[in-house]
Design a protein around this motif. Structure first.
Motif, PDB file in Angstrom:
ATOM      1  N   GLU A 199       0.826  -1.209   0.000  1.00 20.03           N
ATOM      2  CA  GLU A 199       0.000   0.000   0.000  1.00 20.03           C
ATOM      3  C   GLU A 199       0.862   1.261   0.000  1.00 20.03           C
ATOM      4  N   VAL A 200       0.275   2.349  -0.472  1.00 15.49           N
ATOM      5  CA  VAL A 200       0.958   3.649  -0.493  1.00 15.49           C
ATOM      6  C   VAL A 200       1.181   4.111   0.949  1.00 15.49           C
ATOM      7  N   PHE A 201       2.395   4.574   1.213  1.00 12.56           N
ATOM      8  CA  PHE A 201       2.742   5.104   2.534  1.00 12.56           C
ATOM      9  C   PHE A 201       2.486   6.609   2.536  1.00 12.56           C
ATOM     10  N   VAL A 202       1.418   7.042   3.184  1.00 14.16           N
ATOM     11  CA  VAL A 202       1.027   8.446   3.369  1.00 14.16           C
ATOM     12  C   VAL A 202       0.703   9.158   2.046  1.00 14.16           C
ATOM     13  N   ASP A 203       1.659   9.176   1.118  1.00 17.36           N
ATOM     14  CA  ASP A 203       1.508   9.890  -0.143  1.00 17.36           C
ATOM     15  C   ASP A 203       2.301   9.108  -1.192  1.00 17.36           C
ATOM     16  N   GLU A 204       1.809   9.095  -2.412  1.00 14.07           N
ATOM     17  CA  GLU A 204       2.470   8.308  -3.460  1.00 14.07           C
ATOM     18  C   GLU A 204       3.945   8.653  -3.626  1.00 14.07           C
ATOM     19  N   LYS A 205       4.306   9.920  -3.352  1.00 13.34           N
ATOM     20  CA  LYS A 205       5.714  10.315  -3.526  1.00 13.34           C
ATOM     21  C   LYS A 205       6.650   9.552  -2.587  1.00 13.34           C
ATOM     22  N   TYR A 206       6.105   8.985  -1.494  1.00 14.88           N
ATOM     23  CA  TYR A 206       6.927   8.225  -0.550  1.00 14.88           C
ATOM     24  C   TYR A 206       6.993   6.742  -0.890  1.00 14.88           C
ATOM     25  N   GLY A 207       6.223   6.314  -1.872  1.00  6.00           N
ATOM     26  CA  GLY A 207       6.228   4.904  -2.237  1.00  6.00           C
ATOM     27  C   GLY A 207       5.370   4.079  -1.291  1.00  6.00           C
ATOM     28  N   THR A 208       5.718   2.803  -1.176  1.00  7.61           N
ATOM     29  CA  THR A 208       4.925   1.859  -0.387  1.00  7.61           C
ATOM     30  C   THR A 208       5.415   1.757   1.053  1.00  7.61           C
ATOM     31  N   TYR A 209       4.622   1.076   1.866  1.00  8.37           N
ATOM     32  CA  TYR A 209       5.052   0.764   3.232  1.00  8.37           C
ATOM     33  C   TYR A 209       6.360  -0.016   3.197  1.00  8.37           C
ATOM     34  N   LEU A 210       6.441  -1.022   2.300  1.00  8.84           N
ATOM     35  CA  LEU A 210       7.653  -1.841   2.215  1.00  8.84           C
ATOM     36  C   LEU A 210       8.876  -0.974   1.919  1.00  8.84           C
ATOM     37  N   ARG A 211       8.758  -0.066   0.976  1.00  8.98           N
ATOM     38  CA  ARG A 211       9.886   0.798   0.622  1.00  8.98           C
ATOM     39  C   ARG A 211      10.347   1.619   1.830  1.00  8.98           C
ATOM     40  N   ASN A 212       9.409   2.129   2.598  1.00  9.30           N
ATOM     41  CA  ASN A 212       9.751   2.958   3.752  1.00  9.30           C
ATOM     42  C   ASN A 212      10.326   2.140   4.906  1.00  9.30           C
ATOM     43  N   ILE A 213       9.816   0.951   5.109  1.00  9.97           N
ATOM     44  CA  ILE A 213      10.345   0.102   6.184  1.00  9.97           C
ATOM     45  C   ILE A 213      11.727  -0.416   5.805  1.00  9.97           C
ATOM     46  N   ASP A 214      11.889  -0.840   4.552  1.00 12.63           N
ATOM     47  CA  ASP A 214      13.222  -1.238   4.077  1.00 12.63           C
ATOM     48  C   ASP A 214      14.196  -0.067   4.206  1.00 12.63           C
ATOM     49  N   GLY A 215      13.730   1.116   3.822  1.00 10.49           N
ATOM     50  CA  GLY A 215      14.565   2.312   3.928  1.00 10.49           C
ATOM     51  C   GLY A 215      14.963   2.593   5.365  1.00 10.49           C
ATOM     52  N   MET A 216      14.053   2.386   6.287  1.00  5.76           N
ATOM     53  CA  MET A 216      14.352   2.587   7.714  1.00  5.76           C
ATOM     54  C   MET A 216      15.463   1.631   8.157  1.00  5.76           C
ATOM     55  N   ILE A 217      15.358   0.378   7.773  1.00  7.87           N
ATOM     56  CA  ILE A 217      16.372  -0.615   8.157  1.00  7.87           C
ATOM     57  C   ILE A 217      17.726  -0.239   7.564  1.00  7.87           C
ATOM     58  N   GLU A 218      17.746   0.126   6.283  1.00  6.56           N
ATOM     59  CA  GLU A 218      18.999   0.527   5.626  1.00  6.56           C
ATOM     60  C   GLU A 218      19.578   1.786   6.276  1.00  6.56           C
ATOM     61  N   HIS A 219      18.724   2.738   6.603  1.00  3.99           N
ATOM     62  CA  HIS A 219      19.140   3.974   7.256  1.00  3.99           C
ATOM     63  C   HIS A 219      19.786   3.657   8.612  1.00  3.99           C
ATOM     64  N   CYS A 220      19.195   2.719   9.328  1.00  3.21           N
ATOM     65  CA  CYS A 220      19.753   2.317  10.626  1.00  3.21           C
ATOM     66  C   CYS A 220      21.136   1.699  10.457  1.00  3.21           C
ATOM     67  N   TYR A 221      21.312   0.810   9.482  1.00  2.00           N
ATOM     68  CA  TYR A 221      22.630   0.207   9.269  1.00  2.00           C
ATOM     69  C   TYR A 221      23.665   1.259   8.864  1.00  2.00           C
ATOM     70  N   TYR A 222      23.264   2.199   8.039  1.00  4.27           N
ATOM     71  CA  TYR A 222      24.157   3.282   7.621  1.00  4.27           C
ATOM     72  C   TYR A 222      24.701   4.029   8.842  1.00  4.27           C
ATOM     73  N   HIS A 223      23.792   4.419   9.737  1.00  6.43           N
ATOM     74  CA  HIS A 223      24.221   5.172  10.912  1.00  6.43           C
ATOM     75  C   HIS A 223      24.878   4.286  11.965  1.00  6.43           C
ATOM     76  N   LEU A 224      24.541   2.998  12.010  1.00  6.70           N
ATOM     77  CA  LEU A 224      25.234   2.068  12.904  1.00  6.70           C
ATOM     78  C   LEU A 224      26.718   2.020  12.544  1.00  6.70           C
ATOM     79  N   GLY A 225      27.024   1.993  11.263  1.00 12.53           N
ATOM     80  CA  GLY A 225      28.423   2.024  10.822  1.00 12.53           C
ATOM     81  C   GLY A 225      29.127   3.287  11.282  1.00 12.53           C
ATOM     82  N   GLN A 226      28.458   4.421  11.155  1.00 13.92           N
ATOM     83  CA  GLN A 226      29.048   5.685  11.614  1.00 13.92           C
ATOM     84  C   GLN A 226      29.287   5.660  13.121  1.00 13.92           C
ATOM     85  N   ILE A 227      28.288   5.204  13.858  1.00 13.94           N
ATOM     86  CA  ILE A 227      28.411   5.157  15.321  1.00 13.94           C
ATOM     87  C   ILE A 227      29.589   4.283  15.726  1.00 13.94           C
TER      88      ILE A 227
END
Length: 157
Positions: free
Chosen positions: A117-145
């Motif tokens: 399903e669309v996450f909030v607005d079509e410009k944000y893509g789907t729920y899956l895209r946003n949740i995957d993005g959250m996980i990737e974002h966390c790994y990115y910053h985990l490396g920095q930390i």
């Protein structure tokens, strides 16, 4: 991918995993002092800022998962109030761990079909895209930390 699998991946990076990076946020942040996490190395963000930044986005998505609006804005994602004590640092960590568990629990309760399903607005893509993005974002910053923490600890050897 099922919501159960996504929740497991999310918990791995934040709370209990070792599979991808051989560490996780809880592992990296549980043994540092407030002085260490507020130590500025060159132009890098502090460890505390990065922990706040990740929690900011997790809390923002929780709000959407619970039926609210998407109220987070990138420009505010590093607006960490000053941390001047171990108690304040531990409060930030407790919020991060609580929000991470809440995010994963809410995700597990979603039907798998919600992921397309669309996450909030079509410009944000789907729920899956946003949740995957959250996980990737966390790994990115985990490396920095992990790297910033090594720099801080090596200065005190």
């Amino acid at each position: 991918m099922s919501t159960t699998q996504l929740a497991k991946r999310f918990r791995e990076v934040l709370l209990d995993g070792k599979w991808i990076a051989n560490t996780n946020f809880k592992d990296q942040l549980s043994d540092v002092t407030w002085e260490q996490v507020t130590t500025k190395i060159s132009s890098l963000n502090t460890v505390a800022m990065l922990a706040f930044h990740i929690d900011y986005y997790i809390a923002g998505l929780i709000n959407v998962f619970e039926g609210g609006d998407l109220e987070i804005r990138d420009q505010f994602s590093f607006d960490l109030p000053p941390i001047e004590s171990q108690k304040q640092w531990e409060e930030l960590l407790n919020k991060l761990w609580g929000d991470a568990e809440k995010f994963a629990s809410l995700l597990e309760k979603m039907p798998d079909s919600k992921m397309n399903e669309v996450f909030v607005d079509e410009k944000y893509g789907t729920y899956l895209r946003n949740i995957d993005g959250m996980i990737e974002h966390c790994y990115y910053h985990l490396g920095q930390i992990t790297l910033i923490k090594k720099l801080i600890l090596s200065k005190h050897e």
